[in-house]
Design a protein around this motif. Structure first.
Motif, PDB file in Angstrom:
ATOM      1  N   VAL A  36      -6.447   6.178   6.212  1.00 21.49           N
ATOM      2  CA  VAL A  36      -7.902   6.197   5.971  1.00 21.49           C
ATOM      3  C   VAL A  36      -8.445   7.591   6.285  1.00 21.49           C
ATOM      4  O   VAL A  36      -9.139   8.209   5.468  1.00 21.49           O
ATOM      5  N   ALA A  37      -8.095   8.077   7.465  1.00 24.71           N
ATOM      6  CA  ALA A  37      -8.601   9.390   7.898  1.00 24.71           C
ATOM      7  C   ALA A  37      -8.096  10.512   6.990  1.00 24.71           C
ATOM      8  O   ALA A  37      -8.860  11.410   6.615  1.00 24.71           O
ATOM      9  N   PHE A  39       0.840  -1.204   0.000  1.00 25.92           N
ATOM     10  CA  PHE A  39       0.000   0.000   0.000  1.00 25.92           C
ATOM     11  C   PHE A  39       0.878   1.260   0.000  1.00 25.92           C
ATOM     12  O   PHE A  39       0.632   2.205  -0.761  1.00 25.92           O
ATOM     13  N   ALA A  40       1.904   1.250   0.848  1.00 26.44           N
ATOM     14  CA  ALA A  40       2.783   2.421   0.952  1.00 26.44           C
ATOM     15  C   ALA A  40       3.498   2.687  -0.376  1.00 26.44           C
ATOM     16  O   ALA A  40       3.635   3.843  -0.804  1.00 26.44           O
ATOM     17  N   MET A  54      -9.414  -1.391   2.889  1.00 24.36           N
ATOM     18  CA  MET A  54      -9.237  -2.832   2.686  1.00 24.36           C
ATOM     19  C   MET A  54      -8.038  -3.347   3.509  1.00 24.36           C
ATOM     20  O   MET A  54      -8.127  -4.365   4.177  1.00 24.36           O
ATOM     21  N   VAL A  55      -6.947  -2.582   3.448  1.00 21.78           N
ATOM     22  CA  VAL A  55      -5.750  -2.974   4.213  1.00 21.78           C
ATOM     23  C   VAL A  55      -6.026  -2.871   5.705  1.00 21.78           C
ATOM     24  O   VAL A  55      -5.629  -3.742   6.489  1.00 21.78           O
ATOM     25  N   GLN A  56      -6.740  -1.825   6.089  1.00 25.11           N
ATOM     26  CA  GLN A  56      -7.084  -1.623   7.509  1.00 25.11           C
ATOM     27  C   GLN A  56      -7.842  -2.836   8.054  1.00 25.11           C
ATOM     28  O   GLN A  56      -7.626  -3.258   9.190  1.00 25.11           O
ATOM     29  N   GLY A  57      -8.717  -3.410   7.216  1.00 21.83           N
ATOM     30  CA  GLY A  57      -9.493  -4.577   7.634  1.00 21.83           C
ATOM     31  C   GLY A  57      -8.645  -5.816   7.852  1.00 21.83           C
ATOM     32  O   GLY A  57      -9.084  -6.777   8.499  1.00 21.83           O
TER      33      GLY A  57
END
Lengths: 126, 180
Positions: free
Chosen positions: B132-133, B69-70, B175-178
């Motif tokens: 996300v935020a 993601f990064a 999605m990654v947060q989940g």
């Protein structure tokens, strides 16, 4: 003597028949291949535009063996692949890059780099 | 979870607040809206901030999902940044910092300072929660403040065209947060 000529005649007759058959087969194959050449559909190229993180059209209908050409019109890279990433996958397509892939079966495809970007190719019966 | 919600709320509220105060602050001077020079500075700053955080995650995280993601954030935001700089240079717009840019920069420094004290799963969670935020907040600012505020048509079009990128990143970050 009569028997002799009749044997030659028979031989020639047989030879001619064989020749005729060979000629016929050769001719038939020629006609067949020419016919096929005329009847077989040439693969068409279908363009899919990648813009604003969407594939356009999102549902593309093609014939089996047609070529799908993805063109990246975004300012970031994209990489397309079949949804399971088993059959085909593009390189990282920079802006303005394109990628060609012959497609033979209906498939859902994705952008590997951006989860959520997906679209369909439907292969219709010829 | 509560900490994340609190942090998210603070970020969004503060970004929204800064956008509003900046707008109202400029209302007396600039006919109620941001200047194109301010908007250019906000776009440049917002992208640089996310690239900086991504580089930190690439250095510090060992999680494959986070690193992927990064890397995406670093690549995409650099592309958006390059495109924006190219456009404003061509338009002759000289980016000019304002309160919102300063607020974004300050929050970014605080966030990165905190990230540097964390490691492992704690780092990954803090990084992705903030992503996300941050994307939610920036999308709000672009849609509500920058697009309506842009005078130049090409600048406005550029802002409109980058929204899908930020929205795709938001979906990716969730999605990654989940998974973290």
């Amino acid at each position: 003597m009569g028997v002799y000529f009749s044997r030659i005649e028979k031989r020639f007759a047989g030879y001619s028949k064989l020749n005729l058959m060979l000629c016929a087969l050769f001719f038939a194959s020629c006609v067949n291949s020419i016919g096929k050449g005329n009847l077989e559909r040439q693969p068409q190229v279908h363009e899919v535009e990648i813009k604003k993180f969407q594939f356009k059209p999102a549902n593309l209908t093609i014939h089996s063996g047609d070529i799908v050409r993805w063109v990246n019109r975004d300012i970031v890279p994209h990489r397309v692949a079949d949804s399971r990433r088993k059959k085909w996958e593009s390189h990282d397509m920079k802006p303005k890059d394109s990628f060609d892939q012959p497609v033979f079966v209906s498939t859902l495809y994705i952008c590997v780099l951006h989860p959520g970007m997906e679209a369909n190719i439907v292969v219709q019966e010829s | 979870m509560k900490t994340w919600m609190k942090r998210t709320g603070v970020l969004i509220v503060s970004l929204g607040f800064m956008a509003c105060t900046t707008t109202s602050g400029y209302s007396e001077k600039a006919e109620g809206k941001l200047t194109d020079a301010n908007i250019a500075a906000i776009v440049v700053g917002a992208n640089k901030i996310d690239i900086s955080a991504a580089k930190l995650a690439l250095d510090q995280s060992t999680n494959g999902e986070i690193k992927e993601f990064a890397q995406r954030m670093a690549t995409d935001h650099q592309a958006v940044l390059d495109s924006a700089v190219k456009l404003v240079t061509r338009l002759g717009v000289d980016p000019q910092n304002n309160d919102l840019v300063h607020a974004l920069g300050k929050q970014s420094m605080e966030h990165e300072a905190k990230l540097k004290t964390l490691s492992g799963g704690e780092f990954d969670k803090a990084y992705i929660d903030h992503e996300v935020a941050y994307h939610e907040a920036v999308i709000g600012v672009i849609k509500d403040q920058l697009i309506p505020g842009a005078d130049n048509g090409e600048l406005k079009d550029m802002l409109i065209s980058v929204v899908p990128a930020f929205e795709a990143h938001l979906a990716h970050s969730k999605m990654v947060q989940g998974k973290i």
